[in-house]
Scaffold this active site. Sequence first.
Site, mmCIF file in Angstrom:
data_model
loop_
_atom_site.group_PDB
_atom_site.id
_atom_site.type_symbol
_atom_site.label_atom_id
_atom_site.label_comp_id
_atom_site.label_asym_id
_atom_site.label_seq_id
_atom_site.Cartn_x
_atom_site.Cartn_y
_atom_site.Cartn_z
ATOM 1 N N GLU A 1 0.818 -1.204 0.000
ATOM 2 C CA GLU A 1 0.000 0.000 0.000
ATOM 3 C C GLU A 1 0.861 1.267 0.000
ATOM 4 O OE1 GLU A 1 -3.318 0.048 -0.037
ATOM 5 O OE2 GLU A 1 -3.736 2.162 0.412
ATOM 6 N N ASP A 2 1.913 1.265 0.774
ATOM 7 C CA ASP A 2 2.644 2.516 1.036
ATOM 8 C C ASP A 2 4.052 2.591 0.449
ATOM 9 O OD1 ASP A 2 0.477 3.437 2.433
ATOM 10 O OD2 ASP A 2 1.216 2.765 4.381
#
Length: 494
Positions: free
Chosen positions: A76-77
């Site tokens: 996600e990051d």
Amino acid sequence: MLTLEDIFKSFKLPLTEKRKKLIAEAYEFAESAHDGQKRKSGENYIQHSIATAITLAKIGMGSKTVAAGLLHDVPEDTAVTLSELEKNFGKEIANIIDGITKLGKIKLRASREEYFLENLRKMFLAMAADIRVVIIKLADRLHNMRTLRYLPPEKQQRIARETMEIYVPIANRLGIGEIKEQLEDLALQYLNPRDYENVKKLRTENYQKGEKYLKQAIKELKKELKKSGVPVIDIYGRAKHLYSLSLKLKRYDMDIARIYDLVAVRIIVPEVADCYEALGIVHKKYHPMVGRIKDYISLPKSNGYQSIHTTIFGPDGKILEVQIRTQKMHDEAEFGIAAHWIYSEREKMGWKKFIFKPHGDKVPKKELEWVRQLRDWQKEIGRDDEEFVEGLKIDFFKNHIFAFTPLGDIIDLPEEATPIDFAYAIHSEVGNNATGAKADGKIVTLDHQIKNGQVIEILTSKENKTPSRDWLGFVKTSKAKSRIKRELKKEEGY
Ligand code: MN
């Protein structure tokens, strides 16, 4: 600052070299992927990953789950993709992380009820695919709540509310009291800071007042149990956590003197038979209070909770609650479904050291209802999502509604339940003393059919009231029925 070593130290399962290696590899991978990223608190991002992993290790999850916890924000990051994760850590771990990423993409809906159900559905869906996804989300949320003060107030409110509405009920359903209670207290701090501070102050003051008696009672009981040859694994005092105390205080007109389980002596023994023996010894030493002995071992609570509770007149006549349970019951109350991992793992390893021998030494055949339910949901893997959500609606949401207390606590009720059912679901005394009800702030009749997502407030009289016989004509839960009948019988002088 948390380190890899802290994860190892928190591990509840035996830490083999293989497990250690996997966790160390996941740690290094996550650290380099998140390199240079900071949390809002100013800490390195990896601190969040480690904190998540520590919670998972503490509740007894396996090394794969702990590794997935370390890696949960990577796709996600960071620039690292899921397939890279799969290459390094295999399909199983990659699938768990994929589930977490998907679950994170929940959109806020306009209507509150819809939003709540949507979230709950996704949670259950993820649970059905792999329960570990949801358990990691809970651990992730716990650290986010602990560092919530670094976010702007608006976000704090939204996240705290979501925690209370979605994460707390899920933790409760999975039986993970350890996480549920922490989430509740943290959420209360933001949703109702005045309450939180009040209750905290009250608890501290009263705890200090009672500490002397508590210590004395523990000392005396230890001695008596030893004399009688009842084996004791642990005996200690526990303070009621703030959120449940705040709810109870509201029911008792904020009169803390009427709350007998503010502190409790907890006695952990090896076998079920020891529980009853210990109860006898407690009662021989200190007089029990009439009508306050609750045997949740023979009659477990609906979430599977087992223990014996009794209220005694302790040293100097001070009132104290005593809770008696086996190690296994204790682990199940604190770690819920995770306890099953621990126990099955213990069996595989033939490992007896880290937990005292629980009764029977095996997961009982008659498993808790929620374990069976989750198993059933898990069978649904591989079915098309849409179809599965439909199935969930029918199986799970059919005959089920969720109503909220004004504080945001969720009460799970059958369809067509009424405010009286709601009142008894909170507490018998709320039911017995109910005089009226509000749904979403508007006065409704006591036989009103509660709609999904409604906030229900029960109006009670301060006088000791009795339930009305008419209520039996419309209540839906057996709990309400039996409590009303019991109360009416008492009234008629049987
Ligand atoms: Mn996270």
